[in-house]
Every structure is written in structure tokens, then in C-alpha cells.
Enzyme design. Sequence first.
Site, PDB file in Angstrom:
ATOM      1  N   GLY A  13       0.818  -1.210   0.000  1.00 37.05           N
ATOM      2  CA  GLY A  13       0.000   0.000   0.000  1.00 37.05           C
ATOM      3  C   GLY A  13       0.848   1.254   0.000  1.00 37.05           C
ATOM      4  O   GLY A  13       0.559   2.217   0.719  1.00 37.05           O
ATOM      5  N   ALA A  14       1.885   1.263  -0.828  1.00 41.24           N
ATOM      6  CA  ALA A  14       2.864   2.349  -0.789  1.00 41.24           C
ATOM      7  C   ALA A  14       2.557   3.486  -1.749  1.00 41.24           C
ATOM      8  O   ALA A  14       3.323   4.449  -1.812  1.00 41.24           O
ATOM      9  CB  ALA A  14       4.256   1.798  -1.103  1.00 41.24           C
ATOM     10  N   GLY A  17      -1.515   8.061   0.258  1.00 44.23           N
ATOM     11  CA  GLY A  17      -1.671   8.412   1.663  1.00 44.23           C
ATOM     12  C   GLY A  17      -0.413   8.250   2.482  1.00 44.23           C
ATOM     13  O   GLY A  17       0.693   8.620   2.081  1.00 44.23           O
ATOM     14  N   GLY A  19       1.218   5.583   3.249  1.00 42.18           N
ATOM     15  CA  GLY A  19       2.200   4.681   2.665  1.00 42.18           C
ATOM     16  C   GLY A  19       3.153   5.389   1.728  1.00 42.18           C
ATOM     17  O   GLY A  19       4.373   5.139   1.753  1.00 42.18           O
ATOM     18  N   SER A 155      -5.399  -0.443  13.443  1.00 45.03           N
ATOM     19  CA  SER A 155      -6.183   0.715  13.869  1.00 45.03           C
ATOM     20  C   SER A 155      -6.628   0.496  15.303  1.00 45.03           C
ATOM     21  O   SER A 155      -6.768  -0.651  15.760  1.00 45.03           O
ATOM     22  CB  SER A 155      -7.413   0.889  12.965  1.00 45.03           C
ATOM     23  OG  SER A 155      -8.272   1.895  13.464  1.00 45.03           O
ATOM     24  N   TYR A 178     -14.731  -3.311   8.849  1.00 47.89           N
ATOM     25  CA  TYR A 178     -13.415  -2.678   8.958  1.00 47.89           C
ATOM     26  C   TYR A 178     -12.792  -2.969  10.324  1.00 47.89           C
ATOM     27  O   TYR A 178     -11.627  -3.379  10.418  1.00 47.89           O
ATOM     28  CB  TYR A 178     -13.557  -1.171   8.750  1.00 47.89           C
ATOM     29  CG  TYR A 178     -12.277  -0.398   8.962  1.00 47.89           C
ATOM     30  CD1 TYR A 178     -11.336  -0.282   7.947  1.00 47.89           C
ATOM     31  CD2 TYR A 178     -12.009   0.231  10.184  1.00 47.89           C
ATOM     32  CE1 TYR A 178     -10.154   0.427   8.135  1.00 47.89           C
ATOM     33  CE2 TYR A 178     -10.843   0.940  10.387  1.00 47.89           C
ATOM     34  CZ  TYR A 178      -9.916   1.029   9.359  1.00 47.89           C
ATOM     35  OH  TYR A 178      -8.739   1.732   9.560  1.00 47.89           O
TER      36      TYR A 178
END
Length: 280
Positions: A13-14, A17, A19, A155, A178
Site C-alpha cells: 500500500g505504498a 496516503g 504509505g 487501527s 473494517y
Amino acid sequence: MTTLDGKVILLTGATDGMGRALAADLARAGATVLVHGRDPGRIAATAVEVAEAAQEAGNSRGSTPAVRSYQADFASLAEVRALAEQVLTAEPRLDVLVNNAGIGVTQPGDGARQESADGIELRFAVNYLAGYVLSRLLLPLLVSSAPSRIVNVASIGQQAIEFGDVQLTEGYDGMRAYRQSKLAQVMNAFDLAAELNGLGVTVTSLHPATFMPTKVSPAPPASTIAQGVAATFRLIAAPAEQTGTGGFFNGLEEGRANDQAYDSAARARLREISRELTGL
């Protein structure tokens, strides 16, 4: 900035955002960053930014690039497996795996229940199972590269897993999906830390920051991306005696996860379900 000279770090996920910002900071600190993303165009653009960040900081590697790119859609376990195989084939060592890729409460799908390519509830599949599979398949490389680390970006928004309906086929709620997926990440980190104890691989998980201004945030910003980057960077780069293994961190401080994470029977049930769904 802490030096990461010579470290090879796979960051999932780079390309967006936190990442994307973290990838650049890792390169500035001297790491070779393995940039993972889903979209080839975004991967290419991120790789350019990361290489430029390394050069600006004087961390070029001569003929060896400070960044290498990998593509996989985490909504497909076949693509996750292919990613692992590519890394195992191309990379002689891996110092850190950062499981950062994920999707939010309402995007994609505007909160409606969706399924992955494997027929699994999408948030559980992308946020948890993809990282579960990738971590397990890369364990041999991480162990051979020890001392090494796994960092799960989770999270503080967690909710106990409903084992009778993990995939939430009844009364679906995106927030619950989530939160369950994020708790599963933490529970898996606890298990992996115990499994790898003594092998030189530390495993931690964290809530990087609250409601950063990213596309997956369900609320107005309450923290900056820089705060999230700083908390995650610390677990990647700080001496192992400071971060330990098996901990859950809330930002820069050690925190407490949902009570279910400390229930060994619940973790055993999650392991059983994870094996069933992934075939590992």
C-alpha cells in the site's frame, strides 16, 4: 533521521496516503524500498518520488536503485501469492515487511458489502487475509535475514470478531467489517510474535494516527499524515529493545487492543478460519 542504510523494506500500500509518504522517508533514511501497489501508473509515479527522495538525501546506490516495484491486487489471494513468489525470487534478503495496504469503511463500495475475487468479504480479505498470506509466505526470507521485523498497520478502531458470521453475510455494516479486519491484524501479530520468538524476527502492530487526511478515512482529519508516518517509522527503525515484539502501539506509545486480542481461544479460532479461507 535514523539511518536504515542497507535495509530492504517491503511496504504494501505504498502508492497513496501515509504509505506513499512513509516510502519516501524510508528512502531518505537509506533503505531500499520495495514499493507495492495495485495500479501500475501509481506504482511508477511513487517509485520516481521515492528514488528522488533517496537522491536528494544522498542515499543513491550507484547502479543499484533505492526502489524496486511490485504489483498485486490484494483482493485476489492468487495475486498475493504471486507477489510473495516474486519477492522470494528477486530479493536475496528482506529486513522489514510493513503490512500497510488496506481499504476503509465506505470506500470502495459506499459501505455496501462486497466480496473479493475469492468470494470473501472484501475488507476481511484485503485488510487482513492478504497480509496474513504474505507474511506467512515470506517468513523463510525474513528468518534468513534476521534480525528482521514485521509491522502491521492496524487501527485503534477494533470490534470483536463474530466467529459465527465472520464474513458478515447477515446485517452487513462497513464499520464493523473494517473494525473486525483491523482487530484480526492485531491478533495475528500477537500470534506471529510468539511463533517467531527466538528466531530474530520481531512483530508489532499499531494504530498510526486518528483520521489522517487519506481517502480511506471516514471522518474529517484529526491527525496529520506526518504523525502516522512518525509512529510507523519508529517501529521500523527504532532499536528492537525499545519496541520489543508482540506489542500493540497507539501512535508512539504502547497501547491496548480490544479484549478479544488477548483471548488465546479466540486467536486459535481466527487461525483456524484463516487457514480454511486461504488454504495455507
